[in-house]
Design a protein around this motif. Structure first.
Motif, PDB file in Angstrom:
ATOM      1  N   ASP A   1       0.831  -1.205   0.000  1.00 26.49           N
ATOM      2  CA  ASP A   1       0.000   0.000   0.000  1.00 26.49           C
ATOM      3  C   ASP A   1       0.866   1.255   0.000  1.00 26.49           C
ATOM      4  O   ASP A   1       0.549   2.240  -0.680  1.00 26.49           O
ATOM      5  CB  ASP A   1      -0.928   0.001   1.214  1.00 26.49           C
ATOM      6  CG  ASP A   1      -2.035  -1.039   1.099  1.00 26.49           C
ATOM      7  OD1 ASP A   1      -2.265  -1.538  -0.024  1.00 26.49           O
ATOM      8  OD2 ASP A   1      -2.664  -1.348   2.127  1.00 26.49           O
TER       9      ASP A   1
ATOM     10  N   LEU B   1      -7.366   8.653  -3.576  1.00 27.21           N
ATOM     11  CA  LEU B   1      -7.661   7.274  -3.168  1.00 27.21           C
ATOM     12  C   LEU B   1      -9.082   7.157  -2.622  1.00 27.21           C
ATOM     13  O   LEU B   1      -9.784   6.179  -2.888  1.00 27.21           O
ATOM     14  CB  LEU B   1      -6.650   6.812  -2.122  1.00 27.21           C
ATOM     15  CG  LEU B   1      -5.228   6.571  -2.643  1.00 27.21           C
ATOM     16  CD1 LEU B   1      -4.252   6.373  -1.477  1.00 27.21           C
ATOM     17  CD2 LEU B   1      -5.189   5.365  -3.565  1.00 27.21           C
TER      18      LEU B   1
ATOM     19  N   ARG C   1     -12.060   4.867  -4.352  1.00 29.85           N
ATOM     20  CA  ARG C   1     -12.859   3.847  -3.646  1.00 29.85           C
ATOM     21  C   ARG C   1     -14.348   4.127  -3.801  1.00 29.85           C
ATOM     22  O   ARG C   1     -15.148   3.192  -3.973  1.00 29.85           O
ATOM     23  CB  ARG C   1     -12.465   3.817  -2.163  1.00 29.85           C
ATOM     24  CG  ARG C   1     -11.131   3.139  -1.894  1.00 29.85           C
ATOM     25  CD  ARG C   1     -10.930   2.885  -0.417  1.00 29.85           C
ATOM     26  NE  ARG C   1     -10.752   4.110   0.335  1.00 29.85           N
ATOM     27  CZ  ARG C   1      -9.573   4.678   0.575  1.00 29.85           C
ATOM     28  NH1 ARG C   1      -8.463   4.130   0.091  1.00 29.85           N
ATOM     29  NH2 ARG C   1      -9.488   5.780   1.293  1.00 29.85           N
TER      30      ARG C   1
ATOM     31  N   ARG D   1      -9.771   0.911  -8.829  1.00 34.69           N
ATOM     32  CA  ARG D   1      -8.542   0.509  -8.141  1.00 34.69           C
ATOM     33  C   ARG D   1      -7.353   0.804  -9.043  1.00 34.69           C
ATOM     34  O   ARG D   1      -7.483   0.889 -10.271  1.00 34.69           O
ATOM     35  CB  ARG D   1      -8.568  -0.969  -7.753  1.00 34.69           C
ATOM     36  CG  ARG D   1      -8.745  -1.943  -8.885  1.00 34.69           C
ATOM     37  CD  ARG D   1      -9.071  -3.326  -8.307  1.00 34.69           C
ATOM     38  NE  ARG D   1      -9.309  -4.323  -9.331  1.00 34.69           N
ATOM     39  CZ  ARG D   1      -8.373  -5.136  -9.799  1.00 34.69           C
ATOM     40  NH1 ARG D   1      -7.133  -5.063  -9.339  1.00 34.69           N
ATOM     41  NH2 ARG D   1      -8.654  -6.038 -10.713  1.00 34.69           N
TER      42      ARG D   1
ATOM     43  N   ARG E   1     -11.511   0.277 -13.567  1.00 30.02           N
ATOM     44  CA  ARG E   1     -12.856  -0.020 -13.077  1.00 30.02           C
ATOM     45  C   ARG E   1     -13.429  -1.127 -13.943  1.00 30.02           C
ATOM     46  O   ARG E   1     -13.437  -1.022 -15.172  1.00 30.02           O
ATOM     47  CB  ARG E   1     -13.744   1.223 -13.158  1.00 30.02           C
ATOM     48  CG  ARG E   1     -15.141   1.004 -12.577  1.00 30.02           C
ATOM     49  CD  ARG E   1     -15.887   2.306 -12.426  1.00 30.02           C
ATOM     50  NE  ARG E   1     -17.256   2.026 -11.985  1.00 30.02           N
ATOM     51  CZ  ARG E   1     -18.338   2.446 -12.599  1.00 30.02           C
ATOM     52  NH1 ARG E   1     -18.227   3.204 -13.690  1.00 30.02           N
ATOM     53  NH2 ARG E   1     -19.536   2.149 -12.152  1.00 30.02           N
TER      54      ARG E   1
ATOM     55  N   ARG F   1       2.412   1.761  -3.462  1.00 33.10           N
ATOM     56  CA  ARG F   1       1.397   2.237  -4.418  1.00 33.10           C
ATOM     57  C   ARG F   1       1.140   3.738  -4.190  1.00 33.10           C
ATOM     58  O   ARG F   1       0.990   4.506  -5.145  1.00 33.10           O
ATOM     59  CB  ARG F   1       0.105   1.434  -4.266  1.00 33.10           C
ATOM     60  CG  ARG F   1      -0.823   1.534  -5.469  1.00 33.10           C
ATOM     61  CD  ARG F   1      -2.071   0.677  -5.272  1.00 33.10           C
ATOM     62  NE  ARG F   1      -1.712  -0.667  -4.862  1.00 33.10           N
ATOM     63  CZ  ARG F   1      -1.365  -1.642  -5.698  1.00 33.10           C
ATOM     64  NH1 ARG F   1      -1.345  -1.408  -6.993  1.00 33.10           N
ATOM     65  NH2 ARG F   1      -1.048  -2.845  -5.250  1.00 33.10           N
TER      66      ARG F   1
END
Length: 409
Positions: free
Chosen positions: A11, A73, A77, A82, A108, A14
């Motif tokens: 995470d 982010l 969500r 993503r 997506r 990213r």
């Protein structure tokens, strides 16, 4: 066959990748160079201001704020989006092979659609009735033969191809972010596409698309596909830009012939004169792509392909042992975290001065520049990285030129 274990970014990695790719003057080429030279995205972020300063930036480079990435982010969500990184299992294998592959894709929908053999269908927004009918029949025929259809969600040919391939798999590429889809009337279509296919973008979630973003999108449209079919295109059309990208990516280009009296056929007829394959129906495409689909290029869709050059400091993403791979050449220093510290020596500084003197508004190949500069290849790469971050040069394929100043524009 032994399968390589799947590797993914943490995470934190990213997050750092998103910050780096959202920072000023950091395109796909520069991103890779930064990771290679700095040891990882986090180290590259710390190095950006100094690199740009050494390249001659007249003001501090804009580094993406952590707060902006947090907001992106959260927005992703909320939309069901993503982020997939270059080299991860869900990243499209064919797209990974192009020189300007986006480091991060906002996805997506179903990632499986990106690992299926695909054909891009593009054409005029102001399409003729005959062109729309042909695009529909072509997309349906290719879908029934097992191909996913890729296009750019524009009105006209693009949207008709998407609609015709909804049941078999449609992939759309946005010029802006998922939160600002363009055109707005494509939103209901996108909602249906993500059920069996996917919609992708390299832009920030809330990015409003501008004119220059559409050619960037087009390289992704062609990069996702084994071949590109241009149904209708006037001279100067964006669809011809997609065809040019396909050729540069060593993908096959098809053109649908049209009446010499119809301006919307001038571009496609020109493509045929220049050697594009003729397309009068799905069989033309299926026959031409059959050998490609069974070749090494097509095999990448099944195996994920060779991830290519490791990104130093994040080698685990590519199944490479960091301890067995030298991070830098002799003479580099290391930071406290063990990554390669960036240090510009006399070679790089001298190379930078020679490169600036040698460059002009006319593009020159990197090989030609390196020979003229009479500098070590690494010093030339470092100097070009600094100059690009400072916004002083621009690349076109493997050619580079000085960027025009405001006065020169």
């Amino acid at each position: 066959m032994t399968m390589k274990p799947e590797s993914r970014l943490t995470d934190q990695q990213r997050f750092d990748w998103l910050r780096l790719t959202r920072s000023e003057n950091v395109g796909p080429r520069t991103f890779r160079a930064l990771i290679t030279n700095c040891g990882g995205a986090r180290a590259a972020l710390k190095a950006l201001p100094d690199l740009a300063r050494r390249g001659g930036a007249t003001r501090p480079i804009r580094v993406a704020a952590a707060e902006d990435i947090e907001r992106e982010l959260v927005a992703a969500r909320r939309l069901g989006v993503r982020f997939v990184a270059l080299g991860e299992p869900d990243y499209p294998p064919l797209l990974r092979q192009i020189d300007s592959a986006p480091p991060i894709l906002a996805l997506r929908g179903r990632a499986e659609a990106l690992r299926t053999a695909a054909v891009a269908i593009v054409g005029s927004r102001n399409a003729s009735a005959a062109g729309l009918t042909f695009a529909e029949r072509l997309a349906r025929g290719l879908g029934q033969a097992g191909y996913v259809v890729v296009s750019g969600l524009a009105r006209g040919i693009d949207q008709r191809a998407h609609v015709a391939s909804l049941e078999t798999g449609a992939v759309g590429v946005l010029a802006g972010g998922h939160g600002k889809p363009y055109p707005g009337d494509a939103v209901p279509l996108m909602e249906r596409m993500v059920e069996t296919g996917a919609v992708v973008s390299e832009m920030p979630i809330e990015w409003e698309p501008r004119g220059r973003d559409f050619p960037r999108r087009n390289r992704i449209v062609s990069g996702l596909a084994l071949g590109t079919v241009v149904v209708e295109a006037a001279r100067g059309s964006g669809s011809l830009i997609t065809a040019r990208f396909a050729l540069e990516q060593n993908r096959q280009v098809f053109a649908v012939p049209g009446s010499p009296l119809d301006p919307r056929a001038e571009g496609t007829n020109d493509l045929l004169k220049q050697g594009a394959s003729i397309c009068t129906g799905p069989d033309d495409v299926l026959t031409a792509l059959a050998p490609v689909r069974s070749s090494d290029l097509g095999a990448m869709l099944e195996t994920g392909g060779d991830p290519g050059e490791p990104l130093w400091g994040e080698q685990s993403l590519f199944g490479v042992d960091p301890e067995s791979t030298p991070r830098t050449q002799a003479g580099d220093e290391f930071d406290d975290a063990g990554g390669a510290a960036y240090r510009t020596g006399d070679d790089a500084e001298a190379a930078r001065e020679r490169i600036i003197a040698l460059l002009g508004p006319s593009p020159i190949t990197l090989d030609e520049l390196g020979r003229a500069a009479e500098a070590p290849a690494r010093a030339v790469r470092v100097a070009l990285l600094e100059l690009e971050l400072a916004g002083r040069i621009e690349f076109s394929g493997d050619r580079v030129a000085l960027r025009a100043t405001a006065d020169e524009r």
